[in-house]
Design a protein around this motif. Structure first.
Motif, PDB file in Angstrom:
ATOM      1  N   VAL A 275      -9.942 -12.584   7.234  1.00 53.69           N
ATOM      2  CA  VAL A 275      -8.761 -11.967   6.639  1.00 53.69           C
ATOM      3  C   VAL A 275      -8.416 -10.714   7.429  1.00 53.69           C
ATOM      4  O   VAL A 275      -9.299 -10.039   7.974  1.00 53.69           O
ATOM      5  CB  VAL A 275      -8.991 -11.621   5.153  1.00 53.69           C
ATOM      6  N   PRO A 276      -7.131 -10.375   7.516  1.00 56.79           N
ATOM      7  CA  PRO A 276      -6.747  -9.161   8.258  1.00 56.79           C
ATOM      8  C   PRO A 276      -7.074  -7.905   7.472  1.00 56.79           C
ATOM      9  O   PRO A 276      -7.224  -7.931   6.247  1.00 56.79           O
ATOM     10  CB  PRO A 276      -5.232  -9.321   8.427  1.00 56.79           C
ATOM     11  N   SER A 277      -7.200  -6.799   8.189  1.00 60.07           N
ATOM     12  CA  SER A 277      -7.306  -5.505   7.518  1.00 60.07           C
ATOM     13  C   SER A 277      -5.974  -5.192   6.842  1.00 60.07           C
ATOM     14  O   SER A 277      -4.940  -5.770   7.183  1.00 60.07           O
ATOM     15  CB  SER A 277      -7.658  -4.408   8.526  1.00 60.07           C
ATOM     16  N   ALA A 278      -6.002  -4.295   5.883  1.00 58.52           N
ATOM     17  CA  ALA A 278      -4.772  -3.946   5.155  1.00 58.52           C
ATOM     18  C   ALA A 278      -4.727  -2.449   4.920  1.00 58.52           C
ATOM     19  O   ALA A 278      -5.753  -1.814   4.655  1.00 58.52           O
ATOM     20  CB  ALA A 278      -4.698  -4.701   3.831  1.00 58.52           C
ATOM     21  N   ASP A 279      -3.545  -1.899   5.020  1.00 61.04           N
ATOM     22  CA  ASP A 279      -3.334  -0.474   4.757  1.00 61.04           C
ATOM     23  C   ASP A 279      -2.914  -0.321   3.297  1.00 61.04           C
ATOM     24  O   ASP A 279      -1.783  -0.644   2.920  1.00 61.04           O
ATOM     25  CB  ASP A 279      -2.254   0.064   5.702  1.00 61.04           C
ATOM     26  N   ILE A 280      -3.844   0.118   2.463  1.00 60.58           N
ATOM     27  CA  ILE A 280      -3.600   0.213   1.024  1.00 60.58           C
ATOM     28  C   ILE A 280      -3.166   1.637   0.680  1.00 60.58           C
ATOM     29  O   ILE A 280      -3.957   2.582   0.762  1.00 60.58           O
ATOM     30  CB  ILE A 280      -4.867  -0.158   0.226  1.00 60.58           C
ATOM     31  N   ARG A 281      -1.897   1.782   0.289  1.00 60.37           N
ATOM     32  CA  ARG A 281      -1.358   3.112   0.008  1.00 60.37           C
ATOM     33  C   ARG A 281      -1.026   3.346  -1.463  1.00 60.37           C
ATOM     34  O   ARG A 281      -0.824   4.482  -1.872  1.00 60.37           O
ATOM     35  CB  ARG A 281      -0.102   3.358   0.856  1.00 60.37           C
ATOM     36  N   ASP A 282      -0.928   2.289  -2.264  1.00 58.29           N
ATOM     37  CA  ASP A 282      -0.624   2.480  -3.680  1.00 58.29           C
ATOM     38  C   ASP A 282      -1.314   1.390  -4.497  1.00 58.29           C
ATOM     39  O   ASP A 282      -1.878   0.441  -3.961  1.00 58.29           O
ATOM     40  CB  ASP A 282       0.891   2.469  -3.932  1.00 58.29           C
ATOM     41  N   ARG A 283      -1.253   1.552  -5.811  1.00 62.03           N
ATOM     42  CA  ARG A 283      -1.988   0.644  -6.699  1.00 62.03           C
ATOM     43  C   ARG A 283      -1.453  -0.774  -6.617  1.00 62.03           C
ATOM     44  O   ARG A 283      -2.228  -1.740  -6.707  1.00 62.03           O
ATOM     45  CB  ARG A 283      -1.923   1.154  -8.139  1.00 62.03           C
TER      46      ARG A 283
END
Length: 302
Positions: A275-283
């Motif tokens: 799976v790719p990395s993800a930039d998690i910025r909000d809920r």
């Protein structure tokens, strides 16, 4: 009666621990008379025969000598005896190194394969999440737990234990997850525990729902975060070896042939989900991450 002077019990990685100081980063419990690991302070270190030095530790013929950052010297005598000598900066509690690196070295000597990864349980089976530092292993594990579909097995340090069948199993590790403040906040909003500070660490610790301390969870698959997809067993084996906890030590500690065999068997028989990395910025992105990966998990299971 507990072992003499060992008044603090704990459970972690399928083992019962008995110590003369609290083991706060493990699951604390009354002392078990049949402890697998005993930890006791001594006044002077015993003489040992060194084999090789790696970083701030020495591999000896009968175990390991490790000097922690606060000057505490820890002597590991596998399979289950640990002695320690206080250093000048001893403050009454073991540093996080004890519950990470030192624990991994003992587990390896006992035959497990320590992995730098997070693991969660879904429907009775373990999913091991690996990736480079900063790829989002803990964040993905936290998202799956916050979704309600998973329970924590271990964060950062997971240990593959030899199973009775073909697949290795994992046991509950440390009960806390170290998360960036924003991610810890999303976990709190989901009702997954209260975050607390750890001195000297910019991350917060949160203790979410987790599996029973001494129950083996058979491994279902490995989730690789941010890695190039690979299909051949030898490629998967090489990738898994990269994610061993303290690989230089894993190559030096006796029994590495058997640990390598476990990795080779895993690479040949256990599914691997990339799976790719993800930039998690909000809920919303946090929860979407969980539902997206869960869809892929269900497809892999079907």
């Amino acid at each position: 009666m507990p072992p003499s002077g060992l008044n603090h019990g704990a459970l972690a990685f399928g083992l019962r621990w008995a110590s003369d100081v609290p083991l706060r980063h493990f699951t604390e419990t009354p002392v078990d008379t049949a402890a697998d690991v005993t930890i006791r302070r001594v006044i002077t270190p015993a003489p040992r025969e060194p084999v090789v030095a790696i970083a701030n530790a020495i591999l000896c013929t009968d175990g390991i000598r490790f000097v922690m950052d606060d000057g505490v010297t820890v002597d590991i005598y596998p399979p289950g005896r640990i002695e320690w000598i206080a250093g000048a900066e001893w403050n009454g509690a073991f540093q996080p190194q004890f519950f990470g690196t030192l624990t991994a070295l003992l587990l390896a000597w006992r035959g497990s394969v320590p992995i730098h990864g997070t693991s969660v349980e879904i429907d009775g089976r373990a999913w091991l999440i690996c990736g480079q530092s900063g790829a989002g292993k803990s964040t993905l594990g936290a998202a799956l737990v916050a979704n309600g579909a998973a329970r924590l097995i271990a964060d950062d340090l997971s240990a593959l234990a030899r199973g009775e069948g073909a697949a290795p199993s994992l046991y509950a590790g440390r009960p806390g997850m170290r998360l960036f403040p924003a991610i810890a906040g999303f976990m709190q909003q989901a009702g997954m525990g209260a975050a607390r500070n750890e001195p000297g660490n910019d991350k917060l610790i949160i203790e979410p729902p987790r599996v029973a301390p001494l129950s083996p969870i058979p491994l279902a698959a490995v989730i690789m975060v941010g890695e190039n997809e690979m299909s051949l067993p030898w490629q998967k084996e090489a990738l898994l070896r990269e994610h061993r906890f303290r690989p230089r030590w894993m190559d030096a500690i006796p029994g590495h042939e058997e640990r390598d065999r476990i990795i080779r068997l895993l690479a040949a028989t256990i599914p691997m989900l990339f799976v790719p990395s993800a930039d998690i910025r909000d809920r919303s992105a946090f929860m979407l991450r969980a539902s997206t990966i869960l869809e892929r998990i269900r497809l892999l299971e079907s």
